[in-house]
Write a protein that holds these residues in place. Structure first.
Motif, PDB file in Angstrom:
ATOM      1  N   GLU A 150       0.832  -1.210   0.000  1.00  0.00           N
ATOM      2  CA  GLU A 150       0.000   0.000   0.000  1.00  0.00           C
ATOM      3  C   GLU A 150       0.861   1.251   0.000  1.00  0.00           C
ATOM      4  O   GLU A 150       0.537   2.245  -0.669  1.00  0.00           O
ATOM      5  N   VAL A 151       1.970   1.228   0.733  1.00  0.00           N
ATOM      6  CA  VAL A 151       2.892   2.372   0.743  1.00  0.00           C
ATOM      7  C   VAL A 151       3.527   2.531  -0.630  1.00  0.00           C
ATOM      8  O   VAL A 151       3.651   3.645  -1.153  1.00  0.00           O
ATOM      9  N   CYS A 152       3.917   1.414  -1.245  1.00  0.00           N
ATOM     10  CA  CYS A 152       4.519   1.476  -2.584  1.00  0.00           C
ATOM     11  C   CYS A 152       3.529   2.012  -3.620  1.00  0.00           C
ATOM     12  O   CYS A 152       3.923   2.643  -4.603  1.00  0.00           O
ATOM     13  N   GLY A 153       2.234   1.752  -3.413  1.00  0.00           N
ATOM     14  CA  GLY A 153       1.209   2.198  -4.360  1.00  0.00           C
ATOM     15  C   GLY A 153       0.698   3.603  -4.103  1.00  0.00           C
ATOM     16  O   GLY A 153      -0.127   4.119  -4.859  1.00  0.00           O
ATOM     17  N   LEU A 154       1.201   4.252  -3.053  1.00  0.00           N
ATOM     18  CA  LEU A 154       0.717   5.579  -2.676  1.00  0.00           C
ATOM     19  C   LEU A 154       1.200   6.636  -3.669  1.00  0.00           C
ATOM     20  O   LEU A 154       2.388   6.722  -3.987  1.00  0.00           O
ATOM     21  N   GLN A 155       0.254   7.440  -4.168  1.00  0.00           N
ATOM     22  CA  GLN A 155       0.581   8.556  -5.052  1.00  0.00           C
ATOM     23  C   GLN A 155       0.316   9.863  -4.318  1.00  0.00           C
ATOM     24  O   GLN A 155      -0.407   9.904  -3.317  1.00  0.00           O
ATOM     25  N   PHE A 156       0.903  10.937  -4.813  1.00  0.00           N
ATOM     26  CA  PHE A 156       0.757  12.224  -4.131  1.00  0.00           C
ATOM     27  C   PHE A 156      -0.704  12.667  -4.045  1.00  0.00           C
ATOM     28  O   PHE A 156      -1.115  13.317  -3.086  1.00  0.00           O
ATOM     29  N   LYS A 157      -1.510  12.282  -5.028  1.00  0.00           N
ATOM     30  CA  LYS A 157      -2.920  12.652  -5.007  1.00  0.00           C
ATOM     31  C   LYS A 157      -3.693  11.927  -3.909  1.00  0.00           C
ATOM     32  O   LYS A 157      -4.816  12.317  -3.575  1.00  0.00           O
ATOM     33  N   ASP A 158      -3.094  10.873  -3.345  1.00  0.00           N
ATOM     34  CA  ASP A 158      -3.757  10.117  -2.274  1.00  0.00           C
ATOM     35  C   ASP A 158      -3.524  10.741  -0.899  1.00  0.00           C
ATOM     36  O   ASP A 158      -4.113  10.298   0.090  1.00  0.00           O
ATOM     37  N   ILE A 159      -2.654  11.740  -0.842  1.00  0.00           N
ATOM     38  CA  ILE A 159      -2.297  12.358   0.437  1.00  0.00           C
ATOM     39  C   ILE A 159      -2.913  13.742   0.533  1.00  0.00           C
ATOM     40  O   ILE A 159      -2.694  14.588  -0.328  1.00  0.00           O
ATOM     41  N   SER A 160      -3.696  13.968   1.576  1.00  0.00           N
ATOM     42  CA  SER A 160      -4.284  15.290   1.822  1.00  0.00           C
ATOM     43  C   SER A 160      -3.683  15.866   3.104  1.00  0.00           C
ATOM     44  O   SER A 160      -4.029  15.443   4.211  1.00  0.00           O
ATOM     45  N   LEU A 161      -2.780  16.819   2.936  1.00  0.00           N
ATOM     46  CA  LEU A 161      -2.190  17.461   4.102  1.00  0.00           C
ATOM     47  C   LEU A 161      -3.098  18.552   4.651  1.00  0.00           C
ATOM     48  O   LEU A 161      -2.856  19.083   5.734  1.00  0.00           O
ATOM     49  N   LEU A 162      -4.145  18.864   3.909  1.00  0.00           N
ATOM     50  CA  LEU A 162      -5.149  19.806   4.399  1.00  0.00           C
ATOM     51  C   LEU A 162      -6.020  19.138   5.453  1.00  0.00           C
ATOM     52  O   LEU A 162      -6.333  19.719   6.506  1.00  0.00           O
ATOM     53  N   ASN A 163      -6.389  17.889   5.184  1.00  0.00           N
ATOM     54  CA  ASN A 163      -7.236  17.137   6.116  1.00  0.00           C
ATOM     55  C   ASN A 163      -6.454  16.120   6.954  1.00  0.00           C
ATOM     56  O   ASN A 163      -7.033  15.444   7.809  1.00  0.00           O
ATOM     57  N   THR A 186      -5.126  13.224   5.952  1.00  0.00           N
ATOM     58  CA  THR A 186      -5.645  11.888   5.652  1.00  0.00           C
ATOM     59  C   THR A 186      -4.886  11.286   4.477  1.00  0.00           C
ATOM     60  O   THR A 186      -4.310  12.003   3.657  1.00  0.00           O
ATOM     61  N   ILE A 187      -4.920   9.975   4.430  1.00  0.00           N
ATOM     62  CA  ILE A 187      -4.341   9.238   3.312  1.00  0.00           C
ATOM     63  C   ILE A 187      -5.405   8.306   2.761  1.00  0.00           C
ATOM     64  O   ILE A 187      -6.076   7.597   3.515  1.00  0.00           O
ATOM     65  N   SER A 188      -5.576   8.308   1.459  1.00  0.00           N
ATOM     66  CA  SER A 188      -6.520   7.413   0.801  1.00  0.00           C
ATOM     67  C   SER A 188      -5.761   6.169   0.332  1.00  0.00           C
ATOM     68  O   SER A 188      -4.879   6.249  -0.525  1.00  0.00           O
ATOM     69  N   VAL A 189      -6.097   5.030   0.921  1.00  0.00           N
ATOM     70  CA  VAL A 189      -5.473   3.760   0.535  1.00  0.00           C
ATOM     71  C   VAL A 189      -6.389   3.094  -0.480  1.00  0.00           C
ATOM     72  O   VAL A 189      -7.466   2.612  -0.142  1.00  0.00           O
ATOM     73  N   ASN A 190      -5.994   3.097  -1.739  1.00  0.00           N
ATOM     74  CA  ASN A 190      -6.871   2.585  -2.792  1.00  0.00           C
ATOM     75  C   ASN A 190      -6.184   1.675  -3.802  1.00  0.00           C
ATOM     76  O   ASN A 190      -6.778   1.275  -4.791  1.00  0.00           O
ATOM     77  N   LYS A 191      -4.920   1.338  -3.551  1.00  0.00           N
ATOM     78  CA  LYS A 191      -4.212   0.419  -4.447  1.00  0.00           C
ATOM     79  C   LYS A 191      -3.021  -0.186  -3.719  1.00  0.00           C
ATOM     80  O   LYS A 191      -2.598   0.298  -2.674  1.00  0.00           O
ATOM     81  N   THR A 192      -2.498  -1.233  -4.316  1.00  0.00           N
ATOM     82  CA  THR A 192      -1.323  -1.895  -3.766  1.00  0.00           C
ATOM     83  C   THR A 192      -0.429  -2.352  -4.902  1.00  0.00           C
ATOM     84  O   THR A 192      -0.894  -2.573  -6.025  1.00  0.00           O
ATOM     85  N   ILE A 239      -4.161  10.644   9.743  1.00  0.00           N
ATOM     86  CA  ILE A 239      -2.787  10.515  10.228  1.00  0.00           C
ATOM     87  C   ILE A 239      -2.509  11.557  11.302  1.00  0.00           C
ATOM     88  O   ILE A 239      -3.012  12.683  11.237  1.00  0.00           O
ATOM     89  N   PRO A 240      -1.722  11.210  12.328  1.00  0.00           N
ATOM     90  CA  PRO A 240      -1.383  12.181  13.379  1.00  0.00           C
ATOM     91  C   PRO A 240      -0.585  13.343  12.810  1.00  0.00           C
ATOM     92  O   PRO A 240       0.116  13.183  11.796  1.00  0.00           O
ATOM     93  N   HIS A 241      -0.664  14.493  13.451  1.00  0.00           N
ATOM     94  CA  HIS A 241      -0.067  15.702  12.868  1.00  0.00           C
ATOM     95  C   HIS A 241       1.456  15.612  12.781  1.00  0.00           C
ATOM     96  O   HIS A 241       2.069  16.195  11.881  1.00  0.00           O
ATOM     97  N   LEU A 242       2.104  14.866  13.685  1.00  0.00           N
ATOM     98  CA  LEU A 242       3.558  14.722  13.598  1.00  0.00           C
ATOM     99  C   LEU A 242       3.951  13.924  12.357  1.00  0.00           C
ATOM    100  O   LEU A 242       4.978  14.201  11.726  1.00  0.00           O
ATOM    101  N   LEU A 243       3.131  12.931  12.002  1.00  0.00           N
ATOM    102  CA  LEU A 243       3.376  12.173  10.782  1.00  0.00           C
ATOM    103  C   LEU A 243       3.131  13.054   9.560  1.00  0.00           C
ATOM    104  O   LEU A 243       3.865  12.996   8.571  1.00  0.00           O
ATOM    105  N   ALA A 244       2.113  13.887   9.639  1.00  0.00           N
ATOM    106  CA  ALA A 244       1.844  14.831   8.547  1.00  0.00           C
ATOM    107  C   ALA A 244       3.007  15.802   8.373  1.00  0.00           C
ATOM    108  O   ALA A 244       3.382  16.149   7.240  1.00  0.00           O
ATOM    109  N   ASN A 245       3.612  16.213   9.491  1.00  0.00           N
ATOM    110  CA  ASN A 245       4.768  17.113   9.417  1.00  0.00           C
ATOM    111  C   ASN A 245       5.960  16.440   8.735  1.00  0.00           C
ATOM    112  O   ASN A 245       6.714  17.083   7.993  1.00  0.00           O
ATOM    113  N   LEU A 246       6.126  15.149   8.984  1.00  0.00           N
ATOM    114  CA  LEU A 246       7.196  14.400   8.312  1.00  0.00           C
ATOM    115  C   LEU A 246       6.979  14.383   6.801  1.00  0.00           C
ATOM    116  O   LEU A 246       7.917  14.563   6.018  1.00  0.00           O
ATOM    117  N   ILE A 247       5.731  14.165   6.397  1.00  0.00           N
ATOM    118  CA  ILE A 247       5.415  14.142   4.964  1.00  0.00           C
ATOM    119  C   ILE A 247       5.697  15.502   4.340  1.00  0.00           C
ATOM    120  O   ILE A 247       6.243  15.605   3.231  1.00  0.00           O
TER     121      ILE A 247
END
Length: 338
Positions: free
Chosen positions: A177-190, A192-198, A228-236
């Motif tokens: 799922e991490v390997c399939g993650l695209q930038f469009k799947d990540i919302s740093l505004l909200n 959240t991460i959308s897990v929709n492929k692998t 995702i917790p805000h510290l993880l969002a900060n890492l991203i």
């Protein structure tokens, strides 16, 4: 309904009502070929490849010459025992119960296919028995000390691949799922991460080679939105400029995904250098779930949905066994009664 029945039924829902192009006197080899050709359009390519491999490696060599009408429950039971004792193709012994179940799945699918086409009667699969699986069913998680060392490694590296490790450790994602993650799947505004492929590598029996496939997640429930917790969002945020094209993959920054096998090799090199050798990547997901269960406010329903499990019962079966320290805390509460 078990996973095998469910995945077979996905194809049968769309089954055409035309007459079968085989008879009860056709061989099981013919049936398996017809079944696999039919199911190819209804199951994931990795599932089809696994079924085809099981059919040509195990099922057809053992039972392929039998006429469909002559295949009885006892034949299947004997086949299971054979696989358990002598099923390894290198001749070094038997297969695990899980592997045997995976092999029997397409065999059951083929015979159910023949039944639904009116070629044979229905077999009573409920009386089939599997050997007792003596393998320990124990979830392995990192200790808090090991987890802290890994966190230090993540911050020290602070690149897309190390942040991917954080997504497994603090959001419970699977490596594919991490390997399939695209930038469009990540919302740093909200946050959240959308897990929709692998991403996974599968063996193509036709070409005799392995291939990479970017497809749907492991199960229907694995398709999920993960806060995702805000510290993880900060890492991203530290590794994402915000100018990346939406369709690029997060780990590579290109249109080509990182292969799980290659990612594991990178992870093994880094953890060995950090003095954390022999840690499996999937242990990170186990560690996330274990830490979550240790937090009283982290309810099991939320954990189950974040992990992408089919239900709470499954999550409890896998992670519900409390560690010794947690048991001690619970038992100390009895002091008030003494």
């Amino acid at each position: 309904m078990d996973a095998c029945e469910k995945i077979i039924d996905i194809g049968f829902i769309n089954e055409a009502k035309d007459n079968a192009d085989f008879t009860e006197n056709s061989t099981l080899t013919t049936l398996m070929q017809k079944f696999l050709k039919y199911e190819k359009d209804f199951v994931k390519i990795s599932t089809y490849s696994a079924w085809r491999s099981s059919a040509y490696t195990h099922i057809i060599p053992a039972l392929g010459k039998k006429r469909i009408k002559d295949v009885k429950i006892q034949d299947i039971q004997d086949f299971i025992i054979y696989l358990y004792k002598n099923g390894r193709i290198d001749g070094t012994g038997g297969l695990s119960v899980k592997t045997i179940r995976d092999i029997i799945c397409p065999l059951r699918g083929g015979l159910e296919y023949a039944f639904r086409r009116g070629v044979i009667g229905k077999l009573d699969w409920g009386i089939i028995k599997y050997p007792k699986d003596c393998a320990p069913n124990r979830v392995v998680a990192l200790s808090r000390e090991e987890q802290q060392k890994l966190v230090q490694m993540i911050y020290f590296e602070c690149n897309n691949k190390s942040v991917g490790i954080a997504l497994m450790l603090f959001a419970g994602l699977r490596v594919g799922e991490v390997c399939g993650l695209q930038f469009k799947d990540i919302s740093l505004l909200n946050n959240t991460i959308s897990v929709n492929k692998t991403v996974q590598r599968y063996y193509d029996c036709v070409s005799g080679k392995t291939k990479i496939n970017v497809g749907e997640p492991k199960t229907e429930d694995s398709n999920r939105e993960v806060p995702i917790p805000h510290l993880l969002a900060n890492l991203i945020k530290q590794v994402a400029t915000g100018k990346e094209k939406p369709d690029l993959f997060f780990l590579t920054g290109t249109k080509t995904p990182y292969e799980p096998r290659t990612y594991r090799q990178w992870f093994n090199r880094k953890t060995e250098k950090a003095g954390l050798s022999h840690i499996k990547m999937h242990t990170l997901r186990h560690t996330f779930a274990t830490r979550a269960i240790e937090i009283p406010e982290f309810d099991i329903k939320s954990l189950s949905e974040i992990l992408g499990h089919k239900n709470v019962s499954f999550t409890l079966n896998v992670y519900g066994r409390a560690n010794l320290q947690q048991k001690r805390k619970c038992m100390e509460l009895m002091n008030d009664l003494l």
